[in-house]
Motif scaffolding. Structure first.
Motif, PDB file in Angstrom:
ATOM      1  N   GLY A 185       7.928  76.561  26.555  1.00 14.94           N
ATOM      2  CA  GLY A 185       6.936  75.495  26.493  1.00 14.94           C
ATOM      3  C   GLY A 185       6.572  74.822  27.795  1.00 14.94           C
ATOM      4  N   ALA A 186       7.136  75.265  28.916  1.00 19.22           N
ATOM      5  CA  ALA A 186       6.806  74.652  30.204  1.00 19.22           C
ATOM      6  C   ALA A 186       5.844  75.559  30.972  1.00 19.22           C
ATOM      7  CB  ALA A 186       8.073  74.439  31.024  1.00 19.22           C
ATOM      8  N   GLU A 187       5.170  74.993  31.944  1.00 16.70           N
ATOM      9  CA  GLU A 187       4.277  75.789  32.780  1.00 16.70           C
ATOM     10  C   GLU A 187       5.062  76.938  33.395  1.00 16.70           C
ATOM     11  OE1 GLU A 187       0.871  75.279  36.189  1.00 16.70           O
ATOM     12  OE2 GLU A 187       2.063  73.548  35.620  1.00 16.70           O
ATOM     13  N   GLY A 188       4.506  78.131  33.319  1.00 11.62           N
ATOM     14  CA  GLY A 188       5.205  79.318  33.789  1.00 11.62           C
ATOM     15  C   GLY A 188       6.104  79.917  32.731  1.00 11.62           C
ATOM     16  N   PHE A 189       6.053  79.421  31.502  1.00 17.67           N
ATOM     17  CA  PHE A 189       6.795  79.912  30.335  1.00 17.67           C
ATOM     18  C   PHE A 189       8.295  79.644  30.403  1.00 17.67           C
ATOM     19  CE2 PHE A 189       2.960  82.561  30.699  1.00 17.67           C
ATOM     20  CZ  PHE A 189       2.351  82.209  29.519  1.00 17.67           C
ATOM     21  N   GLY A 190       8.693  78.602  31.115  1.00 13.38           N
ATOM     22  CA  GLY A 190      10.086  78.182  31.105  1.00 13.38           C
ATOM     23  C   GLY A 190      10.346  77.294  29.905  1.00 13.38           C
ATOM     24  N   PRO A 191      11.583  76.835  29.730  1.00 13.09           N
ATOM     25  CA  PRO A 191      11.898  75.954  28.604  1.00 13.09           C
ATOM     26  C   PRO A 191      11.287  74.558  28.781  1.00 13.09           C
ATOM     27  CG  PRO A 191      13.850  76.342  29.940  1.00 13.09           C
ATOM     28  CD  PRO A 191      12.763  77.196  30.503  1.00 13.09           C
TER      29      PRO A 191
ATOM     30  N   TYR B 240       4.156  69.694  27.852  1.00 19.29           N
ATOM     31  CA  TYR B 240       4.113  70.952  27.125  1.00 19.29           C
ATOM     32  C   TYR B 240       2.896  71.701  27.625  1.00 19.29           C
ATOM     33  CZ  TYR B 240       3.941  74.370  23.407  1.00 19.29           C
ATOM     34  OH  TYR B 240       3.907  75.546  22.717  1.00 19.29           O
ATOM     35  N   TYR B 241       3.125  72.866  28.237  1.00 20.24           N
ATOM     36  CA  TYR B 241       2.037  73.644  28.821  1.00 20.24           C
ATOM     37  C   TYR B 241       2.499  75.095  28.924  1.00 20.24           C
ATOM     38  CZ  TYR B 241      -2.115  74.478  31.681  1.00 20.24           C
ATOM     39  OH  TYR B 241      -3.335  74.913  32.154  1.00 20.24           O
ATOM     40  N   PRO B 242       2.475  75.842  27.813  1.00 18.05           N
ATOM     41  CA  PRO B 242       2.983  77.214  27.811  1.00 18.05           C
ATOM     42  C   PRO B 242       1.984  78.205  28.414  1.00 18.05           C
ATOM     43  CG  PRO B 242       2.159  76.671  25.644  1.00 18.05           C
ATOM     44  CD  PRO B 242       2.013  75.438  26.487  1.00 18.05           C
ATOM     45  N   ALA B 243       1.813  78.117  29.720  1.00 14.84           N
ATOM     46  CA  ALA B 243       0.879  78.993  30.423  1.00 14.84           C
ATOM     47  C   ALA B 243       1.253  79.020  31.905  1.00 14.84           C
ATOM     48  CB  ALA B 243      -0.551  78.482  30.249  1.00 14.84           C
ATOM     49  N   SER B 244       0.678  79.966  32.610  1.00 18.87           N
ATOM     50  CA  SER B 244       0.915  80.036  34.046  1.00 18.87           C
ATOM     51  C   SER B 244      -0.392  79.924  34.829  1.00 18.87           C
ATOM     52  CB  SER B 244       1.638  81.339  34.411  1.00 18.87           C
ATOM     53  OG  SER B 244       0.866  82.446  33.995  1.00 18.87           O
ATOM     54  N   ASP B 245      -1.482  79.699  34.125  1.00 22.55           N
ATOM     55  CA  ASP B 245      -2.773  79.533  34.777  1.00 22.55           C
ATOM     56  C   ASP B 245      -3.496  78.330  34.171  1.00 22.55           C
ATOM     57  OD1 ASP B 245      -3.215  80.588  32.276  1.00 22.55           O
ATOM     58  OD2 ASP B 245      -4.526  82.207  32.926  1.00 22.55           O
ATOM     59  N   VAL B 246      -4.716  78.089  34.604  1.00 23.44           N
ATOM     60  CA  VAL B 246      -5.492  76.951  34.110  1.00 23.44           C
ATOM     61  C   VAL B 246      -6.094  77.318  32.754  1.00 23.44           C
ATOM     62  CG1 VAL B 246      -7.447  75.412  34.541  1.00 23.44           C
ATOM     63  CG2 VAL B 246      -5.995  76.169  36.446  1.00 23.44           C
ATOM     64  N   GLN B 247      -5.715  76.546  31.738  1.00 26.71           N
ATOM     65  CA  GLN B 247      -6.205  76.785  30.389  1.00 26.71           C
ATOM     66  C   GLN B 247      -7.486  75.989  30.124  1.00 26.71           C
ATOM     67  OE1 GLN B 247      -4.856  79.028  28.056  1.00 26.71           O
ATOM     68  NE2 GLN B 247      -3.859  79.659  29.960  1.00 26.71           N
ATOM     69  N   ARG B 248      -8.169  76.348  29.045  1.00 26.54           N
ATOM     70  CA  ARG B 248      -9.429  75.685  28.706  1.00 26.54           C
ATOM     71  C   ARG B 248      -9.196  74.230  28.310  1.00 26.54           C
ATOM     72  NH1 ARG B 248     -11.878  79.656  24.410  1.00 26.54           N
ATOM     73  NH2 ARG B 248      -9.700  79.682  23.819  1.00 26.54           N
ATOM     74  N   CYS B 249     -10.150  73.395  28.643  1.00 26.08           N
ATOM     75  CA  CYS B 249     -10.118  71.976  28.303  1.00 26.08           C
ATOM     76  C   CYS B 249     -10.225  71.826  26.785  1.00 26.08           C
ATOM     77  CB  CYS B 249     -11.291  71.287  28.990  1.00 26.08           C
ATOM     78  SG  CYS B 249     -11.453  69.560  28.572  1.00 26.08           S
ATOM     79  N   PRO B 250      -9.457  70.907  26.186  1.00 29.44           N
ATOM     80  CA  PRO B 250      -9.525  70.763  24.730  1.00 29.44           C
ATOM     81  C   PRO B 250     -10.905  70.362  24.212  1.00 29.44           C
ATOM     82  CG  PRO B 250      -7.954  69.182  25.670  1.00 29.44           C
ATOM     83  CD  PRO B 250      -8.491  70.013  26.782  1.00 29.44           C
TER      84      PRO B 250
END
Length: 193
Positions: free
Chosen positions: A88-94, A102-112
């Motif tokens: 659940g962390a940026e870069g798919f860490g815990p 909470y940011y399960p990604a390693s790049d810039v995700q789309r705006c909600p």
């Protein structure tokens, strides 16, 4: 049987029924049962989508309900369980509320709010604890979000990502839509056992 005995039997029977069936939500609400014995009373109009270790509660308009976490234009909040939090962390860490959102990604995700833009989350602007039901304290964080242009990084709009993390239950509630009434629903949650 005497009148008093019948009355006592009726009261005892009602008590047994009340113990077997939790206090029912009103006709305009429903009970959402989650892991670890957590129950939320939510409006009947909200729709619930469950996948393996996640629950999405759609609270309003939603272009594609039941899809992945980063689906834009979907008024909703999420309840994440322990398997999901492992990445659940940026870069798919815990996930760790003291280290980041909470940011399960390693790049810039789309705006909600608008899929044409990317989201960037800043440092927490609120840090503390909030009750989720009686005797359950959640780590509470508010992370400011910016919706930015993919081409030049210019800010187009803002939002806040609110998080309630229950470390003993390994549950995380994530809300990017300032869901009306959610804080009160969580404060009034009930726990089995």
């Amino acid at each position: 049987m005497t009148k008093r005995t019948i009355t006592l039997a009726a009261v005892a029977g009602a008590a047994v029924l009340a113990a077997q069936f939790p206090a029912s939500a009103s006709s305009s609400t429903a009970l959402l049962r989650l892991r670890a014995g957590l129950t939320l009373e939510i409006p009947n109009s909200w729709r619930v989508y469950r996948t393996a270790d996640r629950v999405q509660v759609v609270t309003g308009a939603c272009a594609r309900p039941g899809r992945g976490y980063f689906q834009p234009k979907c008024d909703s909040f999420w309840v994440m369980g322990p398997k999901t939090l492992k990445i659940g962390a940026e870069g798919f860490g815990p996930y760790d509320p003291t280290q980041g959102p909470y940011y399960p990604a390693s790049d810039v995700q789309r705006c909600p709010t608008d899929p044409e833009y990317g989201q960037v989350l800043g440092k927490a602007i609120v840090v503390g604890y909030r009750n989720v039901g009686v005797a359950h304290k959640a780590h509470y964080r508010v992370w400011p979000g910016r919706c930015v242009s993919y081409s030049n990084g210019g800010q187009k709009s803002t939002f806040n990502q609110r998080e309630w993390y229950l470390p003993q239950s390994k549950l995380l509630v994530v809300d990017q839509w300032a869901t009306p009434g959610l804080a009160g629903i969580l404060k009034n949650a009930t726990w089995a056992g």
